[in-house]
Design a protein around this motif. Structure first.
Motif, PDB file in Angstrom:
ATOM      1  N   CYS A 170      78.157  56.802 -48.415  1.00 41.51           N
ATOM      2  CA  CYS A 170      78.642  56.458 -49.750  1.00 41.51           C
ATOM      3  C   CYS A 170      79.499  55.201 -49.630  1.00 41.51           C
ATOM      4  O   CYS A 170      79.800  54.782 -48.517  1.00 41.51           O
ATOM      5  CB  CYS A 170      79.473  57.611 -50.316  1.00 41.51           C
TER       6      CYS A 170
ATOM      7  N   CYS B 248      82.700  54.602 -49.924  1.00 42.71           N
ATOM      8  CA  CYS B 248      83.935  54.708 -49.137  1.00 42.71           C
ATOM      9  C   CYS B 248      83.631  55.103 -47.700  1.00 42.71           C
ATOM     10  O   CYS B 248      84.434  54.902 -46.803  1.00 42.71           O
ATOM     11  CB  CYS B 248      84.944  55.674 -49.773  1.00 42.71           C
ATOM     12  N   GLY B 249      82.480  55.693 -47.494  1.00 39.64           N
ATOM     13  CA  GLY B 249      82.035  55.982 -46.123  1.00 39.64           C
ATOM     14  C   GLY B 249      82.221  57.417 -45.680  1.00 39.64           C
ATOM     15  O   GLY B 249      81.703  57.813 -44.634  1.00 39.64           O
TER      16      GLY B 249
ATOM     17  N   CYS C  42      86.123  62.008 -49.385  1.00 40.55           N
ATOM     18  CA  CYS C  42      85.379  60.974 -50.108  1.00 40.55           C
ATOM     19  C   CYS C  42      86.014  60.736 -51.467  1.00 40.55           C
ATOM     20  O   CYS C  42      86.312  61.671 -52.197  1.00 40.55           O
ATOM     21  CB  CYS C  42      83.928  61.406 -50.274  1.00 40.55           C
ATOM     22  N   LYS C  43      86.228  59.472 -51.769  1.00 41.23           N
ATOM     23  CA  LYS C  43      86.890  59.123 -53.041  1.00 41.23           C
ATOM     24  C   LYS C  43      85.885  58.611 -54.073  1.00 41.23           C
ATOM     25  O   LYS C  43      86.272  58.108 -55.119  1.00 41.23           O
ATOM     26  CB  LYS C  43      87.947  58.026 -52.804  1.00 41.23           C
ATOM     27  N   CYS C  44      84.593  58.716 -53.756  1.00 39.38           N
ATOM     28  CA  CYS C  44      83.593  58.130 -54.662  1.00 39.38           C
ATOM     29  C   CYS C  44      83.171  59.126 -55.737  1.00 39.38           C
ATOM     30  O   CYS C  44      83.174  60.330 -55.509  1.00 39.38           O
ATOM     31  CB  CYS C  44      82.349  57.700 -53.898  1.00 39.38           C
TER      32      CYS C  44
HETATM   33 ZN   LIG Z   1      82.734  58.100 -50.600  1.00 35.89          ZN
END
Ligand SMILES: [Zn+2]
Ligand SMILES: Nc1ncnc2c1ncn2[C@@H]1O[C@H](COP(=O)(O)OP(=O)(O)OP(=O)(O)O)[C@@H](O)[C@H]1O
Ligand SMILES: [Mg+2]
Length: 513
Positions: A352, A354-355, A364-366
């Motif tokens: 994603c 943010c990785g 994950c912040k996505c």
């Molecule tokens: Zn993410």
């Protein structure tokens, strides 16, 4: 006086004979080159004139006409400088016409009369040999490259004076000694080794399968999990280049002008990793002179695209045709040039933006839509062409700090070579050399499944909504896994392992949220 001197031009990957006709006749002083030259040839006119004068020979004051035949082929570059100068010196009475005829001449001149390196000497000498030309004069800086062609006499010298004196019988010049490929190939020395990569058994296994069958592979994982490191180790387990493969690879590098002059031939499989800011022509080839791109420079080796979704969409999409056909056509004004592009594509990406998607709660912040948008940068047709999709999770602490060495590349390579040898036998009468390149007919012949296997594949096809291409790629991977297992038949365990590497085929967002 009219004289003819042999030289060579380049068209794509092949050389062709060019007759340089020089006519010096009485009349108004003039100096013209005809025969469809580009700017480089017009510049050649002035280089040749200065080179002759600065070597203290006389340039004719009469009408000088030079024709490069065949006239209907577009000629580029500076390959013919030397032949033009030799022709003029024959007309000036400095050189003997019959002596000059014994050789073909290739080289660029600089204003002071020195002979400079040119691109494409290897394909030129291969053509010369095919045409039965026995002796060729090449620039000294190209000597290494010229030393791998057997049964042709190549001589090298570094300036016009040396060449003239040689042709006048006043001195010797260096005859290039033939070198055997077997004697010089340095097999994968000093490369990254899998023994330094801790854990990551699944990714290592996927790369072993890739190397064995020539399959494309994508690694998906969080930052710092070792994707780039794993990819860099791949060359250390690839099977050795054969001489024929090495010649093909060297030809391409020679034409692109990226061949190391001190080596002359490529001995290891290429591993190219162009940055994601690279342009589409740099990736697939093109530009004014239709040079080969990274995909052709990786021919018979690996094209590694790190951070895959970061490449421009158009660049990624143009890979579709060469990945399918193992060659690429580049159109330019007058003709289309075809370069080989038989590569293993190895790609890496984060799951994603943010990785950290899938790396534990709240990491994950996505948003789901950001993740879908990111993954959609890679179109279905491209993902379809990638046989193995493998998740590379963060390496755990105990693996990372373990003092034990992991299995070395040497021992993995031994298995890869075995599996490749099975394929070489299988395809002995065909044109392809590895499972990944099987056509439909070969898939039918070599990838038979038993009843259980058929049922499993049918179920996977429906659940994952696979394409027909994905279906045949799964069979090819299963064939390679069976070869690694030295099994004549594809067993259920081989098929289920192959299916495990298709996890990006799941419908968009299915495992997100
Ligand atoms: Zn993410
Ligand atoms: N499995 C591993 N064993 C030993 N060292 C590792 C491993 N994974 C990562 N490392 C160390 O971490 C460094 C970074 O790894 P690498 O650059 O391959 O990660 P990456 O997955 O490509 O990350 P990114 O997604 O940020 O590009 C490596 O140079 C290596 O020193
Ligand atoms: Mg990386």
């Amino acid at each position: 006086m009219l004289t003819k001197v042999k030289s060579f031009g380049l068209n794509g990957l092949d050389g062709y004979l060019v007759d340089v006709e020089v006519d010096v006749s009485a009349g108004m002083p003039s100096y013209d080159i005809v025969g469809l030259g580009d700017t480089a040839i017009k510049e050649s006119k002035f280089r040749v004139k200065s080179a002759i004068r600065n070597s203290l020979y006389q340039f004719p004051i009469d009408k000088v006409t030079i024709n490069l035949a065949p006239a209907d082929t577009k000629k580029e570059g500076s390959l013919y400088d030397l032949a033009i100068a030799v022709g003029i010196l024959v007309c000036q009475g400095v050189l003997d016409k019959n002596k000059v005829k014994e050789f073909a001449y290739v080289g660029e001149l600089s204003l002071d009369g020195s002979i400079k390196k040119v691109n494409g000497i290897l394909p030129i000498l291969i053509t010369a040999k095919e045409l039965g030309i026995k002796k060729v004069i090449v620039p000294k800086e190209n000597a290494f490259e010229a030393s791998y062609i057997e049964n042709i006499e190549a001589y090298c010298c570094s300036n016009i004076i040396e060449l003239v004196e040689y042709l006048q019988g006043l001195r010797e010049i260096e005859k290039i000694e033939y070198k055997r490929f077997e004697d010089i190939k340095q097999i994968n020395k000093g490369q990254d080794d899998f023994k330094y990569v801790k854990g990551q058994a699944l990714a290592k296994r996927a790369l072993e399968i890739s190397a064995s069958g020539g399959h494309n592979c994508i690694m998906v994982g969080p930052p710092g999990s070792g994707k780039s490191m794993l990819a860099k180790c791949l060359p250390s387990i690839l099977p050795d280049l054969t001489f024929e493969e090495a010649l093909e690879v060297t030809k391409i590098h020679s034409i692109a002008g990226v061949l190391d002059a001190n080596v002359g031939i490529i001995t290891n499989r290429p591993f190219r990793s162009p940055h994601h800011t690279t342009t589409t022509p740099a990736l697939v080839g093109g530009g004014r002179t239709a040079k080969p791109g990274e995909i052709s420079l990786s021919h018979n080796g690996v094209l590694f695209l790190d951070e895959f979704p970061e490449y421009p969409r158009t660049a990624i999409e143009t890979l579709r045709q060469p990945l399918e056909d193992s060659k690429i056509s580049i159109s330019r004004v007058q003709q289309t040039i075809e370069y080989p592009a038989n590569v293993m594509l190895i790609a890496s990406m984060n799951p994603c933006p943010c990785g950290y998607y899938g790396q534990g709660p709240n990491k994950c912040k996505c948003t789901p839509s950001q993740i879908i948008k990111y993954r959609n940068k890679l179109s279905g047709p491209i993902m379809d062409r990638i046989d193995l999709h493998v998740e590379v999770d963060g390496v755990n602490y105990s693996d990372l700090t373990s003092r034990e060495y992991e299995e070395s590349s040497e021992s993995i390579k031994a298995r890869v070579e075995k599996a490749r040898n099975i394929q070489l036998k299988r395809f002995a009468n065909d044109k392809n050399f590895c499972n990944a390149k099987m056509n439909n007919e070969q898939i039918k012949k070599y990838c038979k499944l038993d009843e259980d296997g058929e049922d499993i594949l049918k179920m996977a096809f429906e659940v994952y909504d696979l394409s027909a291409r994905a279906y045949s790629r799964i069979l090819k991977v299963a064939r390679t896994i069976a070869d690694l297992d030295n099994s004549e038949n594809i067993l259920v365990e081989h098929l289920t392992e192959a299916l495990q590497y298709r996890n990006l085929d799941k419908k968009d967002g299915e495992d997100i949220c």
